[in-house]
Design a protein around this motif. Structure first.
Motif: not given
Length: 669
Positions: A429-441
């Motif tokens: 599952y990819l949340p709507p803010n996936a871009g922000e999440v994985f940039r944080k990762v």
């Protein structure tokens, strides 16, 4: 006085409490009293009348007894008047334990609530100084709260807390009034002292143990009091303590029934959690407790529900599923009222026993969006772990956790970061803010790469690939000989699950990131089948669904020889069914190896390959079908929810024909 303490040493031997020789420096801090001239004496022994043995100042009396290496505080009083305590006039706080006019139940409950609201020992001391009169159980609760706040990994975070005048005065009062304390007060105070790591040979501890033995011999303690005493004696004398065995025998004489209160039941579980472990002892008592607990589960409050579930996990009571189900139903009511720690225990237990309730999930969906920004990081992690472990895809929960992750990830440990992302990867599952999440990762990986344990890091990077987020900048380090050696040295070494993750990570880079030019995974770390790794990277085909599809294929193709079953490919994946087609579109026998123009991979996807509440493939199944497509297979999905609607053989054949050969006219055999 020395003779008196030596007699107490003999008393300890009678109870079965072993003495220990010092194995390190031990600080024998004693309860500070004040002598007649106002001089505070830290090392001398005072008589019960308040005298001080002095010779050229203060002189220490030595006993020929070993001391355990615990933070200690032995309180020796000087001034006693009725039941009031003072360190001498106005030199310290005054506390009074009352036996004649005990506070009401409402007053005691209000005091406990104020204690629970204290976030530091200093606040507890302030609360004690405002309470001029309190019961012995209230005093013991105060000591327990200090232990809750200060106890950490077998020691006190701040040992100097025991030198505070307020706690010295309180312990001094408990020591002097030990004979007049209630049964509940004695055993609770004794347990609190063990949690504060007081010296078991201190005067306070000796008096409380001696008094507990006398009460135990009378045989009039309640089950809850016996359990509290048992926990205390386990800490003091170990599992072989005579008083511990005596308490256990008295508990067994009072089998669980309507006479047991909820407090008795929860205390018994907490006690057995410490005593039994997983060695199978006291099985009959546990089974009786389980049966009784089911009948009263509907009346349990949040601490009781959490406590019992935690005990069942520790005791590994897999046969107590009816109780687990009842507690889960009761937990639905308490979801908004659990503390962070209690909720984490509940979720851990439900994961341990593999249970989830539809109503519990709904309650969590309502609660989680309100707590992700404020709850303890471990509690938030346990929430997302629970949904991931149970394969429950709730966009409400996952989106809320993803949103908070962007803002709170810097406060998370590396393990918490990896476990949260692993849940997203598992459910694909990819949340709507996936871009922000994985940039944080990626930011966390850059800043704290060396802080990750090898397996934790591998789990994180592998989870990223399951949702098509490729950690190209970090995989090169993972494939380095140094990191691979660390993986081998950690835990049980290089097991098949680790090798499977490494192999799939390498395949992902080769297939989906062709520009990758870093280290390659050495051949010795690659495996040949993902299906032989404990079902981690591939889910075996559902047997019943497979045979139904197989029979339909025989009717469709005319013979069993025209398709292969459970075919292991050179790329580690196992095909449920493989059909080979030549350039003209004719189906070839499964044994045919020449002139194969196209290979069709049938994925017969049963329920276990999807999330439990939505028709979405799990991450490991999605990446398998993605890789098979990149490897040249034509992937045809046969989902259970479509196949199970087919009413007869004719419908099955028509369905398979449309799925596998949508543009081909079928001849009748």
């Amino acid at each position: 006085m020395a003779l008196n303490l030596m007699q107490r040493c003999q008393l300890f031997r009678q109870f079965g409490i072993q003495r220990y020789r010092p194995v390190g420096p031990v600080r024998a801090a004693r309860l500070l009293g004040v002598n007649g001239d106002g001089h505070t004496c830290a090392t001398c022994l005072h008589t019960s009348a308040g005298g001080c043995i002095r010779s050229r100042g203060c002189k220490k009396v030595h006993l020929d007894c070993g001391r355990r290496t615990l933070s200690t505080i032995v309180r020796e009083p000087l001034f006693v008047a009725c039941s009031a305590v003072g360190l001498h006039r106005d030199s310290g706080p005054r506390l009074r334990l009352t036996q004649l006019h005990r506070p009401t139940a409402a007053e005691e409950e209000a005091f406990k609530n104020r204690l629970r609201g204290c976030s530091s020992s200093r606040q507890v001391f302030t609360l004690l100084r405002t309470a001029e009169i309190m019961s012995d159980t209230m005093a013991a609760e105060a000591l327990h709260r200090v232990a809750d706040l200060e106890h950490e990994s077998g020691s006190l975070k701040d040992p100097t807390v025991l030198e505070n005048d307020t706690i010295r005065a309180l312990c001094f009062q408990l020591e002097e009034d030990s004979v007049r304390l209630t049964d509940a007060g004695v055993v609770s105070a004794l347990l609190a002292c063990t949690r504060l790591l007081l010296d078991p040979w201190s005067t306070l501890m000796v008096r409380l143990v001696s008094e507990s033995q006398e009460r135990l011999d009378r045989g009039q303690m309640s089950v809850g009091q016996l359990c509290t005493l048992g926990r205390a004696m386990l800490a003091v004398g170990g599992p072989g303590c005579v008083m511990l065995e005596q308490a256990m025998e008295q508990i067994k004489k009072q089998p669980p029934s309507s006479q047991w209160s909820l407090e008795d039941l929860t205390a018994a579980y907490r006690f057995l959690q410490d005593v039994v472990g997983q060695d199978g002892k006291h099985r009959d008592l546990l089974n009786a407790m389980h049966s009784h607990a089911v009948t009263v589960a509907s009346r349990m409050d949040p601490p009781a529900v959490s406590g019992l579930l935690g005990a069942l996990v520790t005791l590994n009571q897999t046969q107590a599923m009816p109780l687990v189900i009842s507690l889960c139903k009761q937990a639905v009511r308490h979801v908004p009222h659990f503390t962070d720690e209690e909720l984490a225990v509940v979720l851990r237990a439900l994961m341990h026993f593999g249970h989830s309730d539809h109503y519990f999930v709904e309650a969590m969906e309502r609660y989680v969006p309100t707590m992700t920004f404020t709850s303890h990081p471990e509690t938030v992690t346990k929430v997302i772990q629970f949904f991931g472990r149970r394969n429950i895809l709730s966009p409400t929960v996952f989106d809320a956790v993803a949103e908070s992750f962007v803002y709170r990830a810097d406060d998370y440990s590396t393990s918490q970061v990896a476990r949260q992302i692993a849940a997203f990867g598992k459910l694909g599952y990819l949340p709507p803010n996936a871009g922000e999440v994985f940039r944080k990762v990626e930011t966390i990986l850059r800043a704290r790469f060396s802080h990750f344990q090898p397996r934790t890091l591998l789990n994180l990077l592998h989870a990223c690939t399951l949702v098509e987020r490729f950690p190209v900048n970090f995989v090169s380090k993972v494939f380095s000989s140094y990191f691979l050696q660390q993986l081998q040295e950690q835990g049980t070494g290089m097991d098949r699950i680790v090798l499977a993750q490494l192999t799939q990570l390498y395949m992902t880079l080769k297939l989906e990131c062709p520009s990758y030019q870093g280290f390659k995974l050495p051949p010795k770390y690659r495996i040949k089948s993902f299906l032989l790794t404990g079902q981690t990277l591939e889910t075996p085909v559902d047997g019943h669904l497979y045979y139904s599809v197989k029979n339909g294929l025989v009717d469709l193709l005319g013979d069993r020889k025209y398709f292969g079953s459970k075919v292991l490919t050179p790329y580690c994946y196992t095909l449920d069914v493989e059909i080979k087609v030549d350039e003209d579109g004719y189906v070839l026998p499964a044994s045919h190896v020449d002139d194969v123009y196209k290979r069709i991979a049938l994925c017969i996807d049963g329920q276990k390959r999807f999330t439990t509440n939505m028709r979405q493939l799990l991450g490991k199944e999605a990446i398998k079908q993605r890789h098979l497509t990149l490897l040249g297979y034509e992937v045809v999905q046969i989902p259970f929810y479509e196949f199970e609607t087919l009413r007869n053989k004719t419908c099955v054949v028509e369905y398979l024909h449309q799925r596998i050969f949508p543009h081909t006219f079928r001849l009748s055999w």
